[in-house]
Design an enzyme around this catalytic site. Structure first.
Site, PDB file in Angstrom:
ATOM      1  N   ASP A 199       9.332  53.005 -43.800  1.00  0.00           N
ATOM      2  CA  ASP A 199       8.796  52.472 -42.542  1.00  0.00           C
ATOM      3  C   ASP A 199       8.193  53.630 -41.735  1.00  0.00           C
ATOM      4  O   ASP A 199       8.781  54.721 -41.671  1.00  0.00           O
ATOM      5  CB  ASP A 199       9.967  51.816 -41.774  1.00  0.00           C
ATOM      6  CG  ASP A 199       9.503  50.994 -40.589  1.00  0.00           C
ATOM      7  OD1 ASP A 199       8.314  50.630 -40.540  1.00  0.00           O
ATOM      8  OD2 ASP A 199      10.352  50.695 -39.718  1.00  0.00           O
TER       9      ASP A 199
ATOM     10  N   THR B 248      13.066  42.988 -32.241  1.00  0.00           N
ATOM     11  CA  THR B 248      14.159  42.804 -31.280  1.00  0.00           C
ATOM     12  C   THR B 248      13.647  42.190 -29.980  1.00  0.00           C
ATOM     13  O   THR B 248      12.610  42.607 -29.461  1.00  0.00           O
ATOM     14  CB  THR B 248      14.809  44.178 -30.974  1.00  0.00           C
ATOM     15  OG1 THR B 248      15.398  44.657 -32.166  1.00  0.00           O
ATOM     16  CG2 THR B 248      15.871  44.067 -29.883  1.00  0.00           C
TER      17      THR B 248
HETATM   18  P1  13P Z   1      12.896  46.924 -33.030  1.00  0.00           P
HETATM   19  O1  13P Z   1      13.767  48.144 -33.041  1.00  0.00           O
HETATM   20  O2  13P Z   1      12.296  46.669 -31.685  1.00  0.00           O
HETATM   21  O3  13P Z   1      13.583  45.731 -33.605  1.00  0.00           O
HETATM   22  O4  13P Z   1      11.667  47.258 -33.987  1.00  0.00           O
HETATM   23  C1  13P Z   1      11.913  47.664 -35.289  1.00  0.00           C
HETATM   24  C2  13P Z   1      10.651  48.116 -35.951  1.00  0.00           C
HETATM   25  O5  13P Z   1       9.581  47.669 -35.637  1.00  0.00           O
HETATM   26  C3  13P Z   1      10.769  49.098 -37.029  1.00  0.00           C
HETATM   27  O6  13P Z   1       9.550  49.468 -37.559  1.00  0.00           O
END
Ligand code: 13P
Length: 408
Positions: free
Chosen positions: A82, A212
């Site tokens: 990621d 989130t």
């Molecule tokens: P959040 O932490 O807001 O859930 O986002 C996670 C994210 O987009 C990781 O790439």
């Protein structure tokens, strides 16, 4: 092993109107909690490792555990890097076992984003690994208060998205339509119409970062408009933190295991809730029946050397291990000597590739060509080579299915 191609996973979701959770993990509690939820919900899952979290764990050390979790799973799993920040991080991610890569150049100017993304796509596709790009900018930092990182949101434009996907060749696109990474006060306002237009223009799986804090209804509308991968972390981190704070209340003395008690379970419950909400629950079986398991390849050479001292042989092998293991898609390079002096062939190379595509890209890679032409082939005329898949990798899909059937 139920490790599968993330492309198969996300196209299945795209064609069947659901989304798969990409849960960023930062510890074994996260890994175990996420996998337990996926098994309970019989859901495909993406184990996500964010480069922005590499201060909190050793990427190289955690990856064998992540792979082991995928290997023993009865549900389809993909392992994703990621927010990969550079070509080097993408190569490192692939060589350590990620079979999906996100390249995040979204904070750069459009032309630089496209150039950098194209470079990563060329490399990753030569390794058989799909790529997610991001266009527009989703502000914030995972795990932190969104207000602490007020950097301006840049919405994804439909016209630029069409151009970007065509020029970069990305498999999936992360879009910016109003979400923010991290903890929000209240619900963000999402531009659903923009998302709908992007989906109509592109027709490829879309990704939402900053999962989130969105409402159930917002998730449903995102999925109805082509979102098939939802990145989710801060809520899990907060739930884990709350559990640890609770644990301290009942602890007279602080100890690590006492502090971590139940953390895995609360993470798991939240992941399962997401899987049910996003429609990925109970999809494992049909997905596994429709896709091949991710099958790595081993490249083996057995050979004899002419006119080399022991020391020269060791030096040549050490140089080979160094240069060949840096080639994209190479998971490991192992050199060996025959145990018996009178063996017909005295030496071996075992080079593990992440995917069959690497057979060609490795052969043509300049580092391989230079090593083979200058240091290896001139002294190893007598050799046999084979590229093969292990029985384990061919049989994994069967095993995964058997596991599911046994449980039902
Ligand atoms: P959040 O932490 O807001 O859930 O986002 C996670 C994210 O987009 C990781 O790439």
């Amino acid at each position: 092993m139920a490790l599968i191609n993330i492309r198969d996973m996300l196209y299945h979701a795209y064609n069947n109107g659901y989304a798969v959770g990409a849960f960023d993990l930062v510890s074994l509690e996260f890994l175990e909690g996420i996998m337990a939820a996926a098994e309970r919900a019989r859901s495909p899952v993406i184990l996500s490792l964010a480069e922005s979290h590499f201060d909190y764990f050793d990427f190289e050390l955690i990856m064998p555990a992540v792979e082991a979790a995928a290997r023993r799973a009865h549900v389809p799993v993909a392992i994703h890097l990621d927010h990969g920040a550079s070509l080097d991080s993408a190569v490192q991610g692939i060589n350590l076992g990620c079979n999906g890569i996100m390249v995040d150049a979204s904070h750069h100017a459009l032309s630089d984003n496209m150039r950098m993304t194209r470079t990563v796509v060329n490399m990753a596709h030569a390794c058989g690994v799909p790529v997610e790009g991001e266009l527009g900018y989703v502000p914030g930092v995972e795990g932190e208060d969104a207000e602490r990182h007020p950097g301006g949101i840049a919405y994804t434009s439909v016209a630029e998205a069409r151009d970007y996907v065509e020029h970069t060749g990305v498999d999936f696109l992360a879009v910016s339509i109003g979400t923010v990474h991290g903890r929000m006060k209240g619900e963000p306002k999402l531009d659903h119409q923009r998302l709908e237009q992007i989906n109509e223009a592109l027709g490829i799986p879309l990704v939402i970062h900053g999962g989130t804090g969105l409402s159930n209804d917002q998730f449903r509308r995102l999925i109805a408009n082509g979102v098939t991968k939802i990145n989710y972390y801060t809520a899990l981190a907060d739930i884990a933190g709350a559990r640890m704070r609770d644990n301290t209340k009942s602890m007279e003395k602080g100890g690590h295991t006492g502090l971590m008690k139940g953390v895995r379970d609360v993470i798991s419950a939240e992941v399962e809730r997401c899987m049910r909400l996003w429609g990925s629950f109970d999809r494992a079986e049909e997905l596994l029946a429709q896709c091949k398991s991710w099958a790595p390849v081993e490249h083996m050479i057995i050979y004899n050397l002419a006119g080399m001292t022991r020391q020269e042989t060791e030096t040549m092998m050490a140089e080979g291990r160094r240069v060949l293991s840096a080639i994209p898609g190479v998971r490991e390079v192992v050199t060996g000597h025959a145990v018996k002096e009178d063996a017909k062939y005295r030496y071996t190379w075992l080079v593990r590739f992440c995917h069959p595509a690497v057979i060609d890209s490795y052969r043509e890679h300049p580092a391989h060509v230079a090593f083979a032409d200058k240091l290896f082939r001139p002294v190893a005329a007598e050799r046999i080579s084979i590229d093969y898949q292990t029985i384990e990798s061919v049989a994994t899909q069967e095993n995964a299915m058997t596991g599911l059937l046994k449980e039902s």
